[in-house]
Design a protein around this motif. Sequence first.
Motif, PDB file in Angstrom:
ATOM      1  N   UNK A   1      -3.541  25.947 -15.715  1.00 53.37           N
ATOM      2  CA  UNK A   1      -3.520  25.196 -16.703  1.00 53.37           C
ATOM      3  C   UNK A   1      -1.126  25.013 -16.453  1.00 53.37           C
ATOM      4  N   UNK A   2      -0.966  25.812 -16.799  1.00 50.27           N
ATOM      5  CA  UNK A   2       0.196  25.329 -17.198  1.00 50.27           C
ATOM      6  C   UNK A   2       1.279  24.920 -15.962  1.00 50.27           C
ATOM      7  N   UNK A   3       0.491  25.732 -14.836  1.00 50.23           N
ATOM      8  CA  UNK A   3       1.136  25.463 -13.710  1.00 50.23           C
ATOM      9  C   UNK A   3       0.771  24.010 -12.851  1.00 50.23           C
ATOM     10  N   UNK A   4      -0.709  23.855 -13.237  1.00 54.52           N
ATOM     11  CA  UNK A   4      -0.850  22.449 -12.334  1.00 54.52           C
ATOM     12  C   UNK A   4       0.171  21.564 -13.261  1.00 54.52           C
ATOM     13  N   UNK A   5      -0.619  21.362 -14.454  1.00 52.28           N
ATOM     14  CA  UNK A   5       0.717  20.257 -15.207  1.00 52.28           C
ATOM     15  C   UNK A   5       1.273  20.348 -14.932  1.00 52.28           C
ATOM     16  N   UNK A   6       2.348  21.071 -14.482  1.00 51.20           N
ATOM     17  CA  UNK A   6       3.628  20.912 -14.803  1.00 51.20           C
ATOM     18  C   UNK A   6       3.958  20.594 -12.707  1.00 51.20           C
ATOM     19  N   UNK A   7       3.002  20.238 -12.355  1.00 51.66           N
ATOM     20  CA  UNK A   7       3.378  20.224 -10.522  1.00 51.66           C
ATOM     21  C   UNK A   7       2.427  18.371 -10.548  1.00 51.66           C
ATOM     22  N   UNK A   8       1.894  17.687 -11.772  1.00 50.81           N
ATOM     23  CA  UNK A   8       1.901  16.477 -11.907  1.00 50.81           C
ATOM     24  C   UNK A   8       3.026  15.743 -11.897  1.00 50.81           C
ATOM     25  N   UNK A   9       4.165  15.405 -12.234  1.00 50.67           N
ATOM     26  CA  UNK A   9       5.737  15.150 -12.209  1.00 50.67           C
ATOM     27  C   UNK A   9       6.517  15.421 -10.705  1.00 50.67           C
ATOM     28  N   UNK A  10       6.386  16.684 -10.803  1.00 55.19           N
ATOM     29  CA  UNK A  10       7.169  17.472  -9.508  1.00 55.19           C
ATOM     30  C   UNK A  10       6.511  16.535  -8.394  1.00 55.19           C
ATOM     31  N   UNK A  11       5.544  16.400  -8.642  1.00 55.61           N
ATOM     32  CA  UNK A  11       4.632  15.584  -7.019  1.00 55.61           C
ATOM     33  C   UNK A  11       5.082  14.446  -7.149  1.00 55.61           C
ATOM     34  N   UNK A  12       5.677  14.010  -7.902  1.00 53.26           N
ATOM     35  CA  UNK A  12       6.345  12.199  -7.875  1.00 53.26           C
ATOM     36  C   UNK A  12       7.477  12.541  -7.597  1.00 53.26           C
TER      37      UNK A  12
ATOM     38  N   UNK B   1       0.855  -1.514  -0.141  1.00 48.60           N
ATOM     39  CA  UNK B   1       0.212  -0.014  -0.146  1.00 48.60           C
ATOM     40  C   UNK B   1       0.354   1.442   0.140  1.00 48.60           C
ATOM     41  N   UNK B   2       2.332   1.299   0.987  1.00 47.47           N
ATOM     42  CA  UNK B   2       2.784   2.753   0.992  1.00 47.47           C
ATOM     43  C   UNK B   2       3.436   2.483  -0.984  1.00 47.47           C
ATOM     44  N   UNK B   3       3.479   1.767  -1.395  1.00 45.51           N
ATOM     45  CA  UNK B   3       3.921   1.911  -2.946  1.00 45.51           C
ATOM     46  C   UNK B   3       2.938   2.587  -3.488  1.00 45.51           C
ATOM     47  N   UNK B   4       1.802   1.734  -4.016  1.00 42.96           N
ATOM     48  CA  UNK B   4       0.703   2.796  -4.282  1.00 42.96           C
ATOM     49  C   UNK B   4       0.131   4.075  -3.731  1.00 42.96           C
ATOM     50  N   UNK B   5      -0.032   3.716  -2.378  1.00 37.28           N
ATOM     51  CA  UNK B   5       0.024   5.709  -2.273  1.00 37.28           C
ATOM     52  C   UNK B   5       1.060   6.688  -2.801  1.00 37.28           C
ATOM     53  N   UNK B   6       2.249   6.651  -3.130  1.00 31.47           N
ATOM     54  CA  UNK B   6       3.441   6.836  -3.721  1.00 31.47           C
ATOM     55  C   UNK B   6       2.846   7.138  -5.410  1.00 31.47           C
ATOM     56  N   UNK B   7       2.561   5.891  -5.825  1.00 32.82           N
ATOM     57  CA  UNK B   7       2.590   6.198  -7.791  1.00 32.82           C
ATOM     58  C   UNK B   7       1.239   6.956  -7.504  1.00 32.82           C
ATOM     59  N   UNK B   8      -0.019   7.186  -6.861  1.00 32.95           N
ATOM     60  CA  UNK B   8      -0.673   7.884  -6.686  1.00 32.95           C
ATOM     61  C   UNK B   8      -1.080   9.315  -6.819  1.00 32.95           C
ATOM     62  N   UNK B   9      -0.392   9.814  -5.335  1.00 32.23           N
ATOM     63  CA  UNK B   9      -0.230  11.170  -5.426  1.00 32.23           C
ATOM     64  C   UNK B   9       0.003  12.203  -6.825  1.00 32.23           C
ATOM     65  N   UNK B  10       1.099  11.365  -8.050  1.00 36.44           N
ATOM     66  CA  UNK B  10       1.068  12.241  -8.634  1.00 36.44           C
ATOM     67  C   UNK B  10      -0.555  12.704  -9.892  1.00 36.44           C
ATOM     68  N   UNK B  11      -1.141  11.472  -9.823  1.00 39.04           N
ATOM     69  CA  UNK B  11      -2.460  10.848  -9.995  1.00 39.04           C
ATOM     70  C   UNK B  11      -3.586  11.504  -9.341  1.00 39.04           C
ATOM     71  N   UNK B  12      -3.586  12.110  -7.966  1.00 44.25           N
ATOM     72  CA  UNK B  12      -4.033  13.042  -7.183  1.00 44.25           C
ATOM     73  C   UNK B  12      -3.803  14.216  -7.806  1.00 44.25           C
ATOM     74  N   UNK B  13      -2.646  14.915  -8.217  1.00 47.95           N
ATOM     75  CA  UNK B  13      -3.073  16.183  -7.934  1.00 47.95           C
ATOM     76  C   UNK B  13      -2.928  16.412  -9.506  1.00 47.95           C
ATOM     77  N   UNK B  14      -3.327  15.290 -10.555  1.00 50.09           N
ATOM     78  CA  UNK B  14      -3.650  15.406 -12.039  1.00 50.09           C
ATOM     79  C   UNK B  14      -5.385  15.698 -11.996  1.00 50.09           C
ATOM     80  N   UNK B  15      -6.031  15.124 -11.114  1.00 48.98           N
ATOM     81  CA  UNK B  15      -7.855  14.269 -10.258  1.00 48.98           C
ATOM     82  C   UNK B  15      -7.900  15.760 -10.810  1.00 48.98           C
ATOM     83  N   UNK B  16      -6.880  16.677  -9.080  1.00 48.31           N
ATOM     84  CA  UNK B  16      -7.573  17.749  -9.060  1.00 48.31           C
ATOM     85  C   UNK B  16      -7.608  18.872 -10.239  1.00 48.31           C
ATOM     86  N   UNK B  17      -6.695  18.690 -10.913  1.00 50.37           N
ATOM     87  CA  UNK B  17      -6.451  19.956 -11.597  1.00 50.37           C
ATOM     88  C   UNK B  17      -7.915  19.783 -12.810  1.00 50.37           C
TER      89      UNK B  17
END
Length: 399
Positions: free
Chosen positions: A261-272, A233-249
């Motif tokens: 929108x550009x800021x938010x899209x740039x935040x997706x890989x930054x979150x990971x 579950x720890x690995x699933x949480x880590x990989x779901x964080x960028x997905x969470x950022x994208x879904x909020x975007x």
Amino acid sequence: MSRDPSEGSDGEPTDADEQRADRQDSEDSRTEIVDLDAEDNAEPNETDAFDATGGTDDESEAAETEDESDDSGEAETHADGSTTEPAEGADEAEETTDEPEDTDEAEETKDETADTGEEAEDTDEAEETTDEPEDTDEESDTETPESETETTPIERKTGPAEDQEQPLTEHIEEMVKRVAVVVVIAGVVSLLAFPYGEEFINFLWYSVLPSDISKPHVYHPLELVVTQLKAASLLGLVLALPVFVYETYAFMRPGLYPHERRYYLAAVPTSLVLAFVGLLFGYFLILPAVMTYFLQYSRDVVDIAFALGQTFSLMLVLLGFLAVVFQIPLFVMLAIMMGLTTRTWLEERRLIIWGVFLAIAFLFSPDPTGMAPFLVAVTMIGLFEGTLLLLRWTGRGNG
């Protein structure tokens, strides 16, 4: 025996007698005309008001003719005592004989007015029938704006062109769907990582704890399986964080300007990236410090035999919590770049924010001694102040 001067010498009727006879005939014709008018007035008609006015006109005309006939009927007295009627009597007789033609014309006008009255009523009814569709059109016009306010959204004046107001239920439904996407992705990743949970446990256990510590102890049958599931579950949480950022975007995209929108899209890989940095920070710094403190606290008193489930749960909670904590710089940068707040506002309220960080650390850290919450709170404050320092250095976010 005296003789009537109006008679001739031989007893034959004179001109006066003939004039009286003509006058009598004219009076008879007038009475017939009055009787005809009375019969016409007695009959019911749809244009009574018009006939009433017309009748009064006819009666006034008849009265005038009677007055004229009376005036003209007065005889002129001559010197010899004989009386003669003026010549106008014949003309009046001719006028009275012509009056039936006037009555025919009056009847024709009555018929015409009756027809016009009927036509007027027909036109009024037609106008009423034509007015009814207008009323229905007005009702439809008044009803259509209500249906448009229910189905069609209203554009905001201050937001982007794509931003449209929607009912609250649609927002909640969309938010639930996007959160479900994050949960499903985290669950799928956890299931895929579950077979490798035992290798991850051994790696983390012997990397963090000293070598003189014995192997982990299991105190109930499902403890190992549950621990493997937690590790996955720890690995699933880590990989779901960028997905969470994208879904909020995606959820807020209609209300964002292009630069936001550009800021938010740039935040997706930054979150990971920040999540993995948090894991590394916890693995190399926080976990060794916490475990060393625990060992020194209890080594001289008891024989150490850490349970697998409880000890590994502490490690996983700290690592996962640090992965989330390291998203603080990203959230602060997004809030400032999108105009939600300013660096000056955050700096003026930094003490309040520090207190919030400390409360969160003590609430979610599974360490009753306070060592782990303290280290986590210091980490959160350091990330927050480091972000403000970076913004000050770059001159951004001063609103």
